[in-house]
Scaffold this motif. Structure first.
Motif, PDB file in Angstrom:
ATOM      1  N   PRO A  31       0.835  -1.198   0.000  1.00 43.87           N
ATOM      2  CA  PRO A  31       0.000   0.000   0.000  1.00 43.87           C
ATOM      3  C   PRO A  31       0.872   1.252   0.000  1.00 43.87           C
ATOM      4  CG  PRO A  31      -0.094  -1.088   2.132  1.00 43.87           C
ATOM      5  CD  PRO A  31       0.705  -1.976   1.229  1.00 43.87           C
ATOM      6  N   PRO A  32       0.398   2.312  -0.630  1.00 43.39           N
ATOM      7  CA  PRO A  32       1.171   3.556  -0.627  1.00 43.39           C
ATOM      8  C   PRO A  32       1.141   4.206   0.748  1.00 43.39           C
ATOM      9  CG  PRO A  32      -0.980   3.925  -1.595  1.00 43.39           C
ATOM     10  CD  PRO A  32      -0.863   2.441  -1.334  1.00 43.39           C
ATOM     11  N   ALA A  33       2.020   5.157   0.960  1.00 42.97           N
ATOM     12  CA  ALA A  33       2.035   5.927   2.206  1.00 42.97           C
ATOM     13  C   ALA A  33       1.809   7.391   1.869  1.00 42.97           C
ATOM     14  CB  ALA A  33       3.369   5.757   2.917  1.00 42.97           C
ATOM     15  N   TYR A  34       0.897   8.011   2.579  1.00 45.53           N
ATOM     16  CA  TYR A  34       0.614   9.428   2.401  1.00 45.53           C
ATOM     17  C   TYR A  34       1.251  10.176   3.566  1.00 45.53           C
ATOM     18  CZ  TYR A  34      -2.529   7.820  -1.145  1.00 45.53           C
ATOM     19  OH  TYR A  34      -3.032   7.220  -2.271  1.00 45.53           O
ATOM     20  N   LYS A  65       6.156  11.977  -4.339  1.00 47.71           N
ATOM     21  CA  LYS A  65       5.298  12.597  -5.344  1.00 47.71           C
ATOM     22  C   LYS A  65       4.392  13.549  -4.577  1.00 47.71           C
ATOM     23  CE  LYS A  65       5.356   8.390  -7.996  1.00 47.71           C
ATOM     24  NZ  LYS A  65       5.269   7.228  -7.140  1.00 47.71           N
ATOM     25  N   ARG A  66       4.560  14.834  -4.812  1.00 49.75           N
ATOM     26  CA  ARG A  66       3.797  15.828  -4.065  1.00 49.75           C
ATOM     27  C   ARG A  66       2.405  15.953  -4.667  1.00 49.75           C
ATOM     28  NH1 ARG A  66       6.737  21.158  -3.076  1.00 49.75           N
ATOM     29  NH2 ARG A  66       8.387  19.639  -3.029  1.00 49.75           N
ATOM     30  N   LEU A  67       1.386  15.913  -3.815  1.00 49.99           N
ATOM     31  CA  LEU A  67      -0.004  16.015  -4.248  1.00 49.99           C
ATOM     32  C   LEU A  67      -0.581  17.393  -3.974  1.00 49.99           C
ATOM     33  CD1 LEU A  67      -1.264  12.557  -2.917  1.00 49.99           C
ATOM     34  CD2 LEU A  67      -0.414  13.107  -5.193  1.00 49.99           C
ATOM     35  N   ALA A  68      -0.170  18.015  -2.875  1.00 57.16           N
ATOM     36  CA  ALA A  68      -0.631  19.363  -2.520  1.00 57.16           C
ATOM     37  C   ALA A  68       0.499  20.040  -1.763  1.00 57.16           C
ATOM     38  CB  ALA A  68      -1.880  19.300  -1.653  1.00 57.16           C
ATOM     39  N   SER A  69       0.644  21.340  -1.983  1.00 57.65           N
ATOM     40  CA  SER A  69       1.740  22.045  -1.336  1.00 57.65           C
ATOM     41  C   SER A  69       1.372  23.502  -1.099  1.00 57.65           C
ATOM     42  CB  SER A  69       2.996  21.953  -2.207  1.00 57.65           C
ATOM     43  OG  SER A  69       4.088  22.552  -1.573  1.00 57.65           O
ATOM     44  N   GLY A  70       0.943  23.792   0.120  1.00 56.88           N
ATOM     45  CA  GLY A  70       0.703  25.165   0.514  1.00 56.88           C
ATOM     46  C   GLY A  70      -0.495  25.841  -0.119  1.00 56.88           C
ATOM     47  N   VAL A  87       0.939  17.630   1.253  1.00 54.51           N
ATOM     48  CA  VAL A  87       0.524  16.230   1.188  1.00 54.51           C
ATOM     49  C   VAL A  87       1.315  15.579   0.066  1.00 54.51           C
ATOM     50  CG1 VAL A  87      -1.388  14.620   0.843  1.00 54.51           C
ATOM     51  CG2 VAL A  87      -1.802  16.821   1.968  1.00 54.51           C
ATOM     52  N   SER A  88       1.946  14.463   0.380  1.00 55.29           N
ATOM     53  CA  SER A  88       2.706  13.746  -0.644  1.00 55.29           C
ATOM     54  C   SER A  88       2.489  12.254  -0.487  1.00 55.29           C
ATOM     55  CB  SER A  88       4.196  14.105  -0.559  1.00 55.29           C
ATOM     56  OG  SER A  88       4.702  13.838   0.726  1.00 55.29           O
ATOM     57  N   VAL A  89       2.928  11.514  -1.500  1.00 57.04           N
ATOM     58  CA  VAL A  89       2.751  10.063  -1.487  1.00 57.04           C
ATOM     59  C   VAL A  89       4.084   9.393  -1.808  1.00 57.04           C
ATOM     60  CG1 VAL A  89       1.980   9.942  -3.906  1.00 57.04           C
ATOM     61  CG2 VAL A  89       1.307   8.142  -2.312  1.00 57.04           C
TER      62      VAL A  89
END
Length: 128
Positions: A31-34, A65-70, A87-89
């Motif tokens: 499973p991925p990690a967030y 892999k960045r999903l959201a940043s600031g 938030v990154s994965v």
């Protein structure tokens, strides 16, 4: 006619083996990690110039892999989020832990801690 039956039978066996192989690969997937970072920046200019480039480089090299940043955040329930949320994965919890304990990130963090207070945690996602 017998040749056609052999071809069809061979195709069915090939399809079945392929489907089995795909199932085995999915079963082995971790499973991925967030990773969620809440950051209260105390010196925005120094934080952006000195810490962010080093941290981004160290984490990108570790597979982040960045999903959201600031971006804009809102409170749904409870206290509002800190001034900055990232938030990154990663492919797994192990890879996330390795990224944040790498020598390059630890060096970057020494600088980051001068310009902000960070709360970073990881949660295991659902396997694909």
């Amino acid at each position: 006619m017998e040749t056609r039956i052999k071809i069809v039978f061979g195709m069915l066996i090939g399809f079945g083996l392929g489907a089995f192989a795909v199932q085995v690969l999915h079963a082995q997937a971790k499973p991925p990690a967030y990773v969620i970072s809440e950051i209260e920046v105390t010196n925005p200019d120094a934080y952006a110039k000195e810490y962010v480039p080093l941290a981004n480089k160290a984490l990108a090299e570790s597979g982040q892999k960045r999903l959201a940043s600031g971006g804009r955040t809102i409170a749904i329930a409870g206290a509002p989020p800190s001034s900055r949320v990232v938030v990154s994965v990663f492919d797994s919890l192990e890879k996330a832990r390795a990224a944040y304990s790498s020598a390059a990130y630890i060096e970057a963090r020494k600088i980051g801690d001068q310009y902000g207070r960070l709360r970073i945690f990881a949660v295991e996602g659902i396997a694909p």
